[in-house]
Design a protein around this motif. Structure first.
Motif, short mmCIF file in Angstrom:
data_model
loop_
_atom_site.label_atom_id
_atom_site.label_comp_id
_atom_site.label_asym_id
_atom_site.label_seq_id
_atom_site.Cartn_x
_atom_site.Cartn_y
_atom_site.Cartn_z
N ASP A 1 0.85 -1.18 0.00
CA ASP A 1 0.00 0.00 0.00
C ASP A 1 0.89 1.24 0.00
O ASP A 1 1.67 1.45 0.93
N GLN A 2 0.76 2.02 -1.03
CA GLN A 2 1.63 3.18 -1.21
C GLN A 2 1.11 4.34 -0.39
O GLN A 2 -0.02 4.79 -0.58
N GLN A 3 1.92 4.83 0.53
CA GLN A 3 1.49 5.92 1.40
C GLN A 3 1.73 7.29 0.76
O GLN A 3 1.10 8.26 1.14
N VAL A 4 2.67 7.34 -0.17
CA VAL A 4 2.97 8.58 -0.87
C VAL A 4 2.89 8.28 -2.37
O VAL A 4 3.58 7.40 -2.86
N LYS A 5 2.02 9.02 -3.05
CA LYS A 5 1.75 8.70 -4.45
C LYS A 5 2.06 9.88 -5.36
O LYS A 5 1.60 10.99 -5.11
N GLN A 6 2.80 9.60 -6.39
CA GLN A 6 3.01 10.57 -7.46
C GLN A 6 2.43 9.91 -8.70
O GLN A 6 3.04 9.02 -9.27
N ASN A 7 1.25 10.34 -9.07
CA ASN A 7 0.49 9.61 -10.08
C ASN A 7 0.94 9.89 -11.51
O ASN A 7 0.56 9.16 -12.42
N SER A 8 1.71 10.94 -11.69
CA SER A 8 2.21 11.23 -13.04
C SER A 8 3.65 10.79 -13.15
O SER A 8 4.53 11.39 -12.55
N PRO A 9 3.93 9.76 -13.94
CA PRO A 9 5.32 9.32 -14.08
C PRO A 9 6.17 10.34 -14.83
O PRO A 9 7.39 10.37 -14.64
N SER A 10 5.54 11.14 -15.68
CA SER A 10 6.32 12.10 -16.44
C SER A 10 5.50 13.37 -16.72
O SER A 10 4.27 13.36 -16.68
N LEU A 11 6.25 14.44 -17.00
CA LEU A 11 5.64 15.74 -17.28
C LEU A 11 6.55 16.49 -18.23
O LEU A 11 7.77 16.52 -18.02
N SER A 12 5.97 17.07 -19.27
CA SER A 12 6.76 17.84 -20.22
C SER A 12 6.24 19.27 -20.25
O SER A 12 5.04 19.51 -20.36
N VAL A 13 7.17 20.22 -20.14
CA VAL A 13 6.80 21.63 -20.04
C VAL A 13 7.72 22.46 -20.92
O VAL A 13 8.90 22.11 -21.10
N GLN A 14 7.21 23.52 -21.47
CA GLN A 14 8.02 24.44 -22.27
C GLN A 14 8.82 25.37 -21.35
O GLN A 14 8.32 25.80 -20.29
#
Lengths: 113, 116
Positions: free
Chosen positions: A1-14
């Protein structure tokens, strides 16, 4: 059970725009939160932290927001720079700064020129 | 910031052998060192905490007889994976703390272990 979640594995920004990295947690005992940045072949380095008694902490281009009722925190980077391209880890701790760190899986940020 | 090194950076070994990983704080004395493990696409998970001159404290589910930790000096901690098996293949990262605060906990670059 994951207590800390980062749901986006990646993000691209200009370049020049805002980067928003999100993190959710489930354990209401967490009272201290940190963001780490990791470049390839290097260890994570501390970026910014926030205590649960605050809802915002700012350090230069980096701001962390904490919403305790939603058990959510976010890291804002503005303006984003190509050198910000890295993996960002969210971590949480109970017992303030002395507790053990529980990490999320990380979000890979790519800032395009 | 402070520098923490790990050696080796990657190691391949045969099943049943033991592997030693070193973690050094290069420019500060570390009262506490931490060992983490990260499986692919998973989070960093704390394995154990060690204080110089005393026995390590292991997290639940981590076998202390399999993962031997020695923190013989304020600048060196070692993790020995004994009788390694393929399921021990992972990324092992250490960190060293100057004063117990998270903001001054510095991470090494990690060691990639592959057990054949």
């Amino acid at each position: 059970d994951q207590q800390v979640k980062q749901n986006s594995p990646s993000l691209s920004v200009q370049e020049g725009r805002i980067s928003i990295l999100n993190c959710d947690y489930t354990n209401s005992m967490f009272d201290y939160f940190l963001w780490y940045k990791k470049y390839p072949a290097e260890g994570p380095t501390f970026l910014i932290s926030i205590s649960s008694i605050k809802d915002k902490n700012e350090d230069g281009r980096f701001t962390v927001f904490l919403n305790k009722s939603a058990k959510h925190l976010s890291l804002h980077i503005v303006p984003s720079q190509p050198g910000d391209s890295a993996v960002y880890f969210c971590a949480a701790s109970a017992r303030g700064s002395q507790g053990n760190l529980i990490f999320g899986k990380g979000t890979k940020l790519s800032v395009k020129p | 910031g402070a520098v923490v090194s790990q050696h080796p950076s990657r190691v391949i070994c045969k099943s049943g052998t033991s592997v030693k990983i070193e973690c050094r704080s290069l420019d500060f004395q570390a009262t506490t060192m931490f060992w983490y493990r990260q499986f692919p696409k998973q989070s960093l998970m704390l394995m154990a905490t060690s204080n110089e001159g005393s026995k390590a404290t292991y997290e639940q589910g981590v076998e202390k007889d399999k993962f031997l930790i020695n923190h013989a000096s304020l600048t060196l901690s070692t993790l020995t994976v004994t009788s390694a098996h393929p399921e021990d293949s992972s990324f092992y990262i250490c960190s060293a703390s100057k004063d117990g605060r998270k903001e001054t906990q510095y991470f090494g670059p990690g060691t990639r272990l592959l057990v054949l």
